[in-house]
Enzyme design. Structure first.
Site, mmCIF file in Angstrom:
data_model
loop_
_atom_site.group_PDB
_atom_site.id
_atom_site.type_symbol
_atom_site.label_atom_id
_atom_site.label_comp_id
_atom_site.label_asym_id
_atom_site.label_seq_id
_atom_site.Cartn_x
_atom_site.Cartn_y
_atom_site.Cartn_z
ATOM 1 N N HIS A 158 -0.422 0.193 -10.039
ATOM 2 C CA HIS A 158 -1.134 -0.624 -9.040
ATOM 3 C C HIS A 158 -1.717 -1.657 -9.929
ATOM 4 O O HIS A 158 -2.742 -2.019 -9.896
ATOM 5 C CB HIS A 158 -2.146 0.120 -8.514
ATOM 6 C CG HIS A 158 -2.974 -0.638 -7.136
ATOM 7 N ND1 HIS A 158 -3.258 0.164 -6.100
ATOM 8 C CD2 HIS A 158 -2.730 -1.778 -6.804
ATOM 9 C CE1 HIS A 158 -3.606 -0.870 -5.136
ATOM 10 N NE2 HIS A 158 -3.313 -2.055 -5.478
ATOM 11 N N ARG B 149 0.778 -1.244 0.051
ATOM 12 C CA ARG B 149 0.105 -0.096 -0.230
ATOM 13 C C ARG B 149 0.894 1.261 0.068
ATOM 14 O O ARG B 149 2.095 1.347 0.563
ATOM 15 C CB ARG B 149 -0.905 0.108 1.277
ATOM 16 C CG ARG B 149 -2.072 -1.120 1.048
ATOM 17 C CD ARG B 149 -3.103 -0.642 0.158
ATOM 18 N NE ARG B 149 -4.228 -1.381 0.092
ATOM 19 C CZ ARG B 149 -4.383 -2.514 -0.886
ATOM 20 N NH1 ARG B 149 -3.379 -2.403 -1.563
ATOM 21 N NH2 ARG B 149 -5.601 -3.107 -0.923
HETATM 22 P P1 NDP Z 1 -1.899 -11.504 4.962
HETATM 23 O O1 NDP Z 1 -2.988 -11.261 5.929
HETATM 24 O O2 NDP Z 1 -2.037 -13.067 4.222
HETATM 25 O O3 NDP Z 1 -0.325 -11.576 5.438
HETATM 26 C C1 NDP Z 1 0.048 -10.343 6.063
HETATM 27 C C2 NDP Z 1 1.475 -10.838 6.528
HETATM 28 O O4 NDP Z 1 1.778 -9.578 7.215
HETATM 29 C C3 NDP Z 1 1.180 -11.769 7.732
HETATM 30 O O5 NDP Z 1 2.342 -12.599 7.497
HETATM 31 C C4 NDP Z 1 1.611 -10.974 8.975
HETATM 32 O O6 NDP Z 1 2.191 -11.691 10.156
HETATM 33 C C5 NDP Z 1 2.321 -9.942 8.475
HETATM 34 N N1 NDP Z 1 2.131 -8.645 9.415
HETATM 35 C C6 NDP Z 1 1.065 -7.988 9.847
HETATM 36 N N2 NDP Z 1 1.340 -6.934 10.798
HETATM 37 C C7 NDP Z 1 2.385 -7.173 10.874
HETATM 38 C C8 NDP Z 1 3.216 -6.590 11.714
HETATM 39 N N3 NDP Z 1 3.006 -5.394 12.514
HETATM 40 N N4 NDP Z 1 4.588 -6.704 12.019
HETATM 41 C C9 NDP Z 1 5.117 -7.818 11.306
HETATM 42 N N5 NDP Z 1 4.219 -8.695 10.496
HETATM 43 C C10 NDP Z 1 3.178 -8.167 10.075
HETATM 44 O O7 NDP Z 1 -2.024 -10.766 3.657
HETATM 45 P P2 NDP Z 1 -1.915 -11.085 1.963
HETATM 46 O O8 NDP Z 1 -0.549 -11.711 1.863
HETATM 47 O O9 NDP Z 1 -3.023 -11.477 1.535
HETATM 48 O O10 NDP Z 1 -1.526 -9.433 1.296
HETATM 49 C C11 NDP Z 1 -0.984 -8.564 1.986
HETATM 50 C C12 NDP Z 1 -1.130 -7.181 1.336
HETATM 51 O O11 NDP Z 1 -0.784 -7.101 -0.045
HETATM 52 C C13 NDP Z 1 -2.667 -6.780 1.415
HETATM 53 O O12 NDP Z 1 -3.049 -6.424 2.744
HETATM 54 C C14 NDP Z 1 -2.707 -5.681 0.170
HETATM 55 O O13 NDP Z 1 -2.568 -4.499 1.059
HETATM 56 C C15 NDP Z 1 -1.623 -6.074 -0.800
HETATM 57 N N6 NDP Z 1 -1.760 -6.116 -2.014
HETATM 58 C C16 NDP Z 1 -1.438 -5.293 -3.095
HETATM 59 C C17 NDP Z 1 -1.721 -5.556 -4.384
HETATM 60 C C18 NDP Z 1 -1.246 -5.060 -5.519
HETATM 61 O O14 NDP Z 1 -1.677 -5.178 -6.573
HETATM 62 N N7 NDP Z 1 -0.240 -4.027 -5.476
HETATM 63 C C19 NDP Z 1 -2.763 -6.921 -4.734
HETATM 64 C C20 NDP Z 1 -2.994 -7.583 -3.615
HETATM 65 C C21 NDP Z 1 -2.868 -7.376 -2.232
HETATM 66 P P3 NDP Z 1 1.406 -13.274 10.757
HETATM 67 O O15 NDP Z 1 1.326 -14.138 9.591
HETATM 68 O O16 NDP Z 1 2.272 -13.446 11.941
HETATM 69 O O17 NDP Z 1 -0.227 -12.738 10.896
#
Ligand code: NDP
Length: 309
Positions: free
Chosen positions: A272, A224
């Site tokens: 994007h 993001r």
């Molecule tokens: P998930 O919810 O599956 O994964 C999020 C990961 O981030 C998890 O491993 C989580 O840890 C980690 N995380 C979250 N908060 C923290 C923190 N404070 N400290 C450390 N680690 C953290 O999300 P997705 O993989 O499905 O998607 C990720 C993001 O990608 C989406 O939220 C979206 O914003 C972005 N996106 C962008 C796109 C684009 O076209 N540019 C398309 C699709 C998505 P844990 O596993 O331990 O919970």
């Protein structure tokens, strides 16, 4: 019982065709067609108008078309019903393609040779690290980060991931929590951000984080725009602390014509497009979610509103 499809961004035709073909037991309405709001129990949404979902008194589950739910959670009137984020193979594989493309491009000095070609300059760089000697770090090891990490490891990159909780992926070093961030950054030459946008991760790509990377590192942000502090990136590129960046997401989209990122020699901009939810594979997930809900089974990929993802 009705499923309401709401999309203010996408052409609904591909979605409605898939939904009509696969969702045989639940009637479909496509916003703004909404003759009977009381009948709507399920909503599949992409950037719905704020407040719209609050007008559906019998709503039971909201399915997000996107993996990121930060914009949905920003709606103060979002009903307190289960919210399911998008996890589907088309989106995951698309993101992994993008991440591998960008990591390989920086690894093999793609932006440098593109510039040399524009200037008709023949200047070989004969020292080239192998993938196994290149340390890639993925911020966020969820559905998208884990798949990208696995694939980069299969390409022989030296891969690590950072998440809130520890992970165990073959060939991928796991760092976690605030205390794991500094050692993770210290070993990372190409950093990929795939974190969700939450109060904790807002602005995480800032001056302090860049300073903790080895000099000459590269940053790829496909998560993001608000993860990145733009002025801090420009300063880190100007000082040479960072060698380059690929940015797919921005604080303001479309990126304004006058924005310095467009013409910056060390920045690659994409609009994007890193990963797009694919109606065919995504609708299968939504149909399965509705089936599970109707059968009284637990829903998968539920958003934890307190965590923000
Ligand atoms: P998930 O919810 O599956 O994964 C999020 C990961 O981030 C998890 O491993 C989580 O840890 C980690 N995380 C979250 N908060 C923290 C923190 N404070 N400290 C450390 N680690 C953290 O999300 P997705 O993989 O499905 O998607 C990720 C993001 O990608 C989406 O939220 C979206 O914003 C972005 N996106 C962008 C796109 C684009 O076209 N540019 C398309 C699709 C998505 P844990 O596993 O331990 O919970």
């Amino acid at each position: 019982m009705t499923l309401l499809f709401v999309s203010t961004h996408e052409d609904p035709a591909a979605w409605t065709a898939e939904l009509r073909a696969r969702l045989t037991e639940v009637p479909l309405r496509v916003w703004p067609e909404l003759p009977d709001p009381d009948a709507v129990e399920y909503a599949l949404v992409w950037a719905p108008p704020p407040g719209l979902l609050a007008t559906l008194p019998n709503l039971k589950v909201v399915f997000s078309v996107g993996a990121g739910v930060d914009a949905l959670l920003a709606d103060p009137d979002l009903p307190r019903v289960p919210l399911v984020r998008m996890v589907e193979p088309g989106l995951t594989e698309g993101m992994t393609d993008y991440v591998c493309q960008q990591v390989l491009a920086w690894h093999r000095r793609g932006p440098l040779f593109a510039r040399q070609q524009r200037e008709a300059v023949w200047r070989p760089v004969l020292h080239q690290k192998l993938a196994r000697e290149r340390k890639v770090g993925i911020l966020g090891m969820g559905a998208l980060g884990a798949d990208a990490a696995r694939t980069l490891a299969a390409l022989r990159f030296d891969v690590a991931g950072w998440s809130r909780t520890p992970k165990s992926l073959p060939g991928v070093q796991s760092f976690h929590g605030p205390e794991g961030l500094a050692p993770f950054l210290a070993r990372t030459e190409i950093l990929v951000c795939l974190l969700p946008l939450t109060p904790e991760t807002d602005g995480i790509l800032d001056r302090r984080l860049f300073a903790a990377l080895p000099r000459g590192a590269v940053v790829i942000n496909a998560a993001r725009g608000r993860h990145l502090v733009e002025q801090d990136l420009l300063a880190a590129l100007d000082s040479g602390q960072l060698a380059g960046a690929t940015l797919d997401v921005f604080r303001e989209e479309p990126l304004p014509h006058t924005h310095p990122f467009w013409s910056h020699p060390k920045i690659v901009v994409t609009p994007h497009i890193a990963a797009i939810t694919q109606p065919r594979t995504a609708v299968a997930q939504v149909v399965e979610g509705i089936r599970r809900h109707r059968a009284g089974q637990p829903l998968e990929h539920l958003v934890d509103r307190d965590r923000g993802y």
